[in-house]
Write a protein that holds these residues in place. Structure first.
Motif, PDB file in Angstrom:
ATOM      1  N   SER A 106       0.837  -1.195   0.000  1.00 50.79           N
ATOM      2  CA  SER A 106       0.000   0.000   0.000  1.00 50.79           C
ATOM      3  C   SER A 106       0.872   1.245   0.000  1.00 50.79           C
ATOM      4  CB  SER A 106      -0.903   0.010   1.229  1.00 50.79           C
ATOM      5  OG  SER A 106      -1.687  -1.153   1.285  1.00 50.79           O
ATOM      6  N   LEU A 107       2.036   1.140   0.619  1.00 53.96           N
ATOM      7  CA  LEU A 107       3.021   2.223   0.659  1.00 53.96           C
ATOM      8  C   LEU A 107       4.394   1.609   0.437  1.00 53.96           C
ATOM      9  CD1 LEU A 107       3.812   5.227   1.373  1.00 53.96           C
ATOM     10  CD2 LEU A 107       4.132   4.405   3.724  1.00 53.96           C
ATOM     11  N   THR A 108       5.169   2.221  -0.436  1.00 57.76           N
ATOM     12  CA  THR A 108       6.565   1.839  -0.631  1.00 57.76           C
ATOM     13  C   THR A 108       7.439   3.027  -0.272  1.00 57.76           C
ATOM     14  OG1 THR A 108       6.046   0.240  -2.379  1.00 57.76           O
ATOM     15  CG2 THR A 108       8.292   1.101  -2.311  1.00 57.76           C
ATOM     16  N   VAL A 109       8.366   2.802   0.651  1.00 54.96           N
ATOM     17  CA  VAL A 109       9.271   3.869   1.091  1.00 54.96           C
ATOM     18  C   VAL A 109      10.648   3.580   0.513  1.00 54.96           C
ATOM     19  CG1 VAL A 109      10.206   5.136   3.051  1.00 54.96           C
ATOM     20  CG2 VAL A 109       7.953   4.046   3.233  1.00 54.96           C
ATOM     21  N   THR A 110      11.133   4.504  -0.302  1.00 51.47           N
ATOM     22  CA  THR A 110      12.450   4.335  -0.914  1.00 51.47           C
ATOM     23  C   THR A 110      13.337   5.510  -0.528  1.00 51.47           C
ATOM     24  OG1 THR A 110      13.575   3.717  -2.981  1.00 51.47           O
ATOM     25  CG2 THR A 110      11.959   5.513  -3.102  1.00 51.47           C
ATOM     26  N   PHE A 111      14.609   5.429  -0.877  1.00 52.46           N
ATOM     27  CA  PHE A 111      15.585   6.371  -0.335  1.00 52.46           C
ATOM     28  C   PHE A 111      16.321   7.115  -1.441  1.00 52.46           C
ATOM     29  CE2 PHE A 111      15.303   2.529   2.346  1.00 52.46           C
ATOM     30  CZ  PHE A 111      14.544   3.100   3.365  1.00 52.46           C
ATOM     31  N   HIS A 112      16.547   8.401  -1.187  1.00 58.60           N
ATOM     32  CA  HIS A 112      17.349   9.276  -2.036  1.00 58.60           C
ATOM     33  C   HIS A 112      16.599   9.716  -3.294  1.00 58.60           C
ATOM     34  CE1 HIS A 112      20.970  11.308  -3.103  1.00 58.60           C
ATOM     35  NE2 HIS A 112      21.241  10.537  -4.123  1.00 58.60           N
ATOM     36  N   THR A 113      16.224   8.759  -4.135  1.00 60.61           N
ATOM     37  CA  THR A 113      15.418   9.055  -5.319  1.00 60.61           C
ATOM     38  C   THR A 113      14.496   7.864  -5.577  1.00 60.61           C
ATOM     39  OG1 THR A 113      16.782   7.990  -7.011  1.00 60.61           O
ATOM     40  CG2 THR A 113      17.417  10.222  -6.384  1.00 60.61           C
ATOM     41  N   ALA A 114      13.512   8.099  -6.416  1.00 56.71           N
ATOM     42  CA  ALA A 114      12.741   6.965  -6.926  1.00 56.71           C
ATOM     43  C   ALA A 114      13.625   6.122  -7.836  1.00 56.71           C
ATOM     44  CB  ALA A 114      11.519   7.462  -7.688  1.00 56.71           C
ATOM     45  N   LYS A 115      13.236   4.868  -8.020  1.00 57.76           N
ATOM     46  CA  LYS A 115      13.944   3.966  -8.911  1.00 57.76           C
ATOM     47  C   LYS A 115      13.083   3.738 -10.153  1.00 57.76           C
ATOM     48  CE  LYS A 115      16.712   3.757  -5.393  1.00 57.76           C
ATOM     49  NZ  LYS A 115      15.900   4.499  -4.418  1.00 57.76           N
ATOM     50  N   PRO A 116      13.686   3.354 -11.272  1.00 59.03           N
ATOM     51  CA  PRO A 116      12.886   3.160 -12.491  1.00 59.03           C
ATOM     52  C   PRO A 116      11.703   2.229 -12.298  1.00 59.03           C
ATOM     53  CG  PRO A 116      15.222   3.093 -13.003  1.00 59.03           C
ATOM     54  CD  PRO A 116      15.121   3.130 -11.507  1.00 59.03           C
ATOM     55  N   GLY A 117      11.913   1.149 -11.556  1.00 58.27           N
ATOM     56  CA  GLY A 117      10.862   0.161 -11.373  1.00 58.27           C
ATOM     57  C   GLY A 117       9.649   0.663 -10.622  1.00 58.27           C
ATOM     58  N   HIS A 118       9.775   1.781  -9.916  1.00 58.14           N
ATOM     59  CA  HIS A 118       8.599   2.351  -9.257  1.00 58.14           C
ATOM     60  C   HIS A 118       7.613   2.930 -10.268  1.00 58.14           C
ATOM     61  CE1 HIS A 118      11.413   3.046  -5.616  1.00 58.14           C
ATOM     62  NE2 HIS A 118      10.690   1.952  -5.408  1.00 58.14           N
ATOM     63  N   HIS A 119       8.095   3.232 -11.462  1.00 54.37           N
ATOM     64  CA  HIS A 119       7.256   3.902 -12.459  1.00 54.37           C
ATOM     65  C   HIS A 119       7.069   3.098 -13.740  1.00 54.37           C
ATOM     66  CE1 HIS A 119       6.933   7.735 -10.317  1.00 54.37           C
ATOM     67  NE2 HIS A 119       8.164   7.509  -9.913  1.00 54.37           N
ATOM     68  N   LEU A 120       7.856   2.058 -13.950  1.00 53.58           N
ATOM     69  CA  LEU A 120       7.768   1.289 -15.183  1.00 53.58           C
ATOM     70  C   LEU A 120       6.911   0.041 -15.005  1.00 53.58           C
ATOM     71  CD1 LEU A 120      11.509   1.401 -16.342  1.00 53.58           C
ATOM     72  CD2 LEU A 120       9.607   2.712 -17.310  1.00 53.58           C
ATOM     73  N   PHE A 121       6.254  -0.345 -16.079  1.00 56.63           N
ATOM     74  CA  PHE A 121       5.540  -1.618 -16.200  1.00 56.63           C
ATOM     75  C   PHE A 121       4.606  -1.849 -15.008  1.00 56.63           C
ATOM     76  CE2 PHE A 121       5.669  -6.423 -16.858  1.00 56.63           C
ATOM     77  CZ  PHE A 121       4.762  -6.370 -17.899  1.00 56.63           C
ATOM     78  N   LEU A 122       4.808  -2.941 -14.233  1.00 61.55           N
ATOM     79  CA  LEU A 122       3.908  -3.278 -13.137  1.00 61.55           C
ATOM     80  C   LEU A 122       4.182  -2.482 -11.869  1.00 61.55           C
ATOM     81  CD1 LEU A 122       3.953  -7.180 -13.417  1.00 61.55           C
ATOM     82  CD2 LEU A 122       2.250  -5.618 -14.348  1.00 61.55           C
ATOM     83  N   GLY A 123       5.274  -1.732 -11.858  1.00 55.75           N
ATOM     84  CA  GLY A 123       5.760  -1.116 -10.626  1.00 55.75           C
ATOM     85  C   GLY A 123       4.733  -0.328  -9.858  1.00 55.75           C
ATOM     86  N   SER A 124       4.035   0.582 -10.545  1.00 53.92           N
ATOM     87  CA  SER A 124       3.114   1.454  -9.819  1.00 53.92           C
ATOM     88  C   SER A 124       1.966   0.671  -9.202  1.00 53.92           C
ATOM     89  CB  SER A 124       2.559   2.530 -10.750  1.00 53.92           C
ATOM     90  OG  SER A 124       1.745   1.957 -11.763  1.00 53.92           O
TER      91      SER A 124
END
Length: 522
Positions: free
Chosen positions: A191-209
């Motif tokens: 429901s929530l993904t916490v990542t560090f420094h910047t987003a990563k490509p996989g957060h926005h590509l294909f199934l990521g979101s």
């Protein structure tokens, strides 16, 4: 900050910071865990009002170390916290092992649970099994945990259906470089993904979101990623449209030509033309076959109209009307006339430079059997705008590679495919989708993400791609280079859809630009 970092780039930044002596790995882990807790409480403020119950799943690497920090911080807030470790505790990396030791001063470390009831009773489930470094699909106990959580959270009637699972960095099993789910076993959906420094490509590509839920980015004090990053996420800070000065005349902002199909086929070109005019081109002309002249005349006012018989007439129009950019393909129709026009455009110049050229729809499909013929005519002032089907017609091997089942990472991604396509075609390629990827032949690349708070499902409507092609053409007519024009147009395209809201049709998109521009200038 709009840079997107691959797993390897992120590791390089962390290692450089540690090697410089500015920070230790243990300090970074503490900052990460604290950032996760703060992000959780910002996301669900009610959790800060009283202690709750959390289940924290810790994996065998540093992601698990972050989980131990989260568990300790929640315990110190009075929470009941159950920690489960996956893998041999004795083999934890040094920093993760130290945080496991610190946790043991407060609570126990348990073996993986076997029953879904462990998760059903929890107010919060923290996935700290595997982070951005995962290169294989889930198996064994982690895969079993994913199945138990899925059963507990998603398959049964639960009042907290959509707000319990929090992933650290990425949901375990997701390739952070591509957004591809590794393997075919287990499935964490956060429901929530916490990542560090910047987003990563996989957060926005294909199934990521769809798997990440929503994204929170935590600053852990690593500075700017610019020396490492080679592609970005488009955002409002990249959008710059110069205003029309009081002393300007229409030719200061360029003349765009949109080429139309025959009788009954002009709607797509008119949509593109409206987009080009609204985005600021000084003049826009629709070039139509003689038989369709009257039909188009009945539908156009501020947009000019001209009859074009053949390639000689096309080239004459370009020179006499001082055309800066041309769009061909939307509703044009396939066949010899299309090939003749594209060949003629490939040889055409404006002020000594190759004419700005946007190829969409039929112009892409026409060359499905011999794409190299098309590529040989293109130059660096062109933009191709394929959706997935059109991309596969021009680059069948790249699409096939993109669709190969993925069991190991890092996985070949849409970014990789679009970059290869741009290098092969020798021009900018805008590969459409909710995760639109835009790449230049030199490798520069951006992702225009219509996900999370920018989700724009209304763009899945007939004609929206024609408007996008018009936006790009209008910006190129104004003088933007192809990459900047494509990036800007894609971002504005989404903003227009968001501004209008439900019930959107393609004709509505250009009419939202004035309001979007006012928002940008406020």
């Amino acid at each position: 900050m709009t840079e997107l970092l691959t797993a390897a780039q992120m590791r390089a930044i962390e290692q450089a910071a540690i090697a410089s002596g500015e920070v230790t790995g243990l300090e970074l882990m503490e900052r990460a865990g604290r950032g996760v807790v703060e992000a959780i409480l910002e996301w669900r403020p009610e959790l800060a009002l009283a202690p709750h119950r959390a289940v924290v799943l810790c994996g065998p690497g540093n992601n698990g170390g972050d989980g131990f920090v989260v568990a300790r911080l929640l315990k110190q807030r009075g929470w009941q916290v159950d920690v489960f470790v996956y893998g041999a505790e004795a083999k934890l990396p040094p920093d993760a092992a130290e945080n496991a030791r610190r946790w043991r001063e407060l609570g126990e470390i348990n073996l993986p649970p076997k029953r879904r009831e462990t998760f059903e009773a929890a107010d919060l489930i923290v996935d700290a099994l595997f982070g951005i470094g995962l290169t294989r699909g889930l198996e064994g106990e982690p895969a079993a945990a994913a199945s138990l959580i899925f059963d507990a959270v998603y398959e049964y009637d639960c009042p907290r259906l959509d707000n319990r699972v929090v992933a650290i960095d990425v949901p375990s099993g997701l390739c952070s470089d591509s957004g591809v789910w590794l393997g075919d076993l287990g499935h964490f959906k956060a429901s929530l993904t916490v990542t560090f420094h910047t987003a990563k490509p996989g957060h926005h590509l294909f199934l990521g979101s769809g798997i990440c839920g929503r994204i929170a980015i935590v600053d852990i004090g690593l500075g700017q990623p610019a020396p490492y990053s080679d592609f970005r996420l488009t955002g409002s800070d990249e959008i710059w449209l110069w205003p029309k000065d009081a002393e300007d005349h229409k030719y200061h902002h360029g003349h765009a030509l949109i080429l139309s199909g025959g009788v009954g086929k002009g709607g797509a070109a008119r949509l593109a033309a409206r987009g080009a005019l609204r985005i600021g081109a000084g003049l826009v002309t629709v070039g139509t076959p003689p038989a369709a002249l009257q039909e188009n005349a009945a539908r156009l006012d501020a947009i000019m109209l001209t009859s074009i018989k053949g390639v000689d007439g096309l080239q004459t129009e370009i020179r006499e009307r001082k055309i800066k950019a041309v769009c061909i393909g939307p509703g044009f129709g396939m066949g010899e006339r299309l090939r003749e026009f594209i060949t003629g455009l490939g040889n055409e110049t404006s002020e000594g430079q190759p004419i700005g050229l946007v190829l969409d729809a039929d112009a892409l499909t026409e060359y499905r059997d011999d794409p190299e013929t098309l590529f040989a005519m293109l130059h660096d002032n062109c933009v191709l705008t394929p959706h997935e089907g059109e991309f596969g017609r021009l680059f069948p091997d790249l699409l096939a590679k993109l669709k190969e089942p993925a069991n190991k990472g890092p996985v070949y991604s849409k970014v990789d495919a679009t970059r290869e396509a741009a290098a092969r075609a020798g021009c900018v390629v805008l590969y459409k989708g909710a995760d639109t990827v835009i790449a230049a032949p030199d490798g520069r690349c951006t992702v225009n993400s219509a996900h999370y708070d920018r989700a724009a499902p209304g763009l899945a409507t007939a004609g929206s791609g024609d408007v996008l092609a018009g936006f790009i053409t209008g910006l190129m007519a104004r003088g933007l280079n192809p990459l900047t024009a494509a990036e800007t147009a894609a971002w504005l395209h989404v903003e227009c859809a968001l501004k209008f809201g439900p019930g959107l049709i393609a004709e509505d998109l250009p009419e939202q630009l004035p309001a979007v521009f006012r928002d940008l200038s406020s």
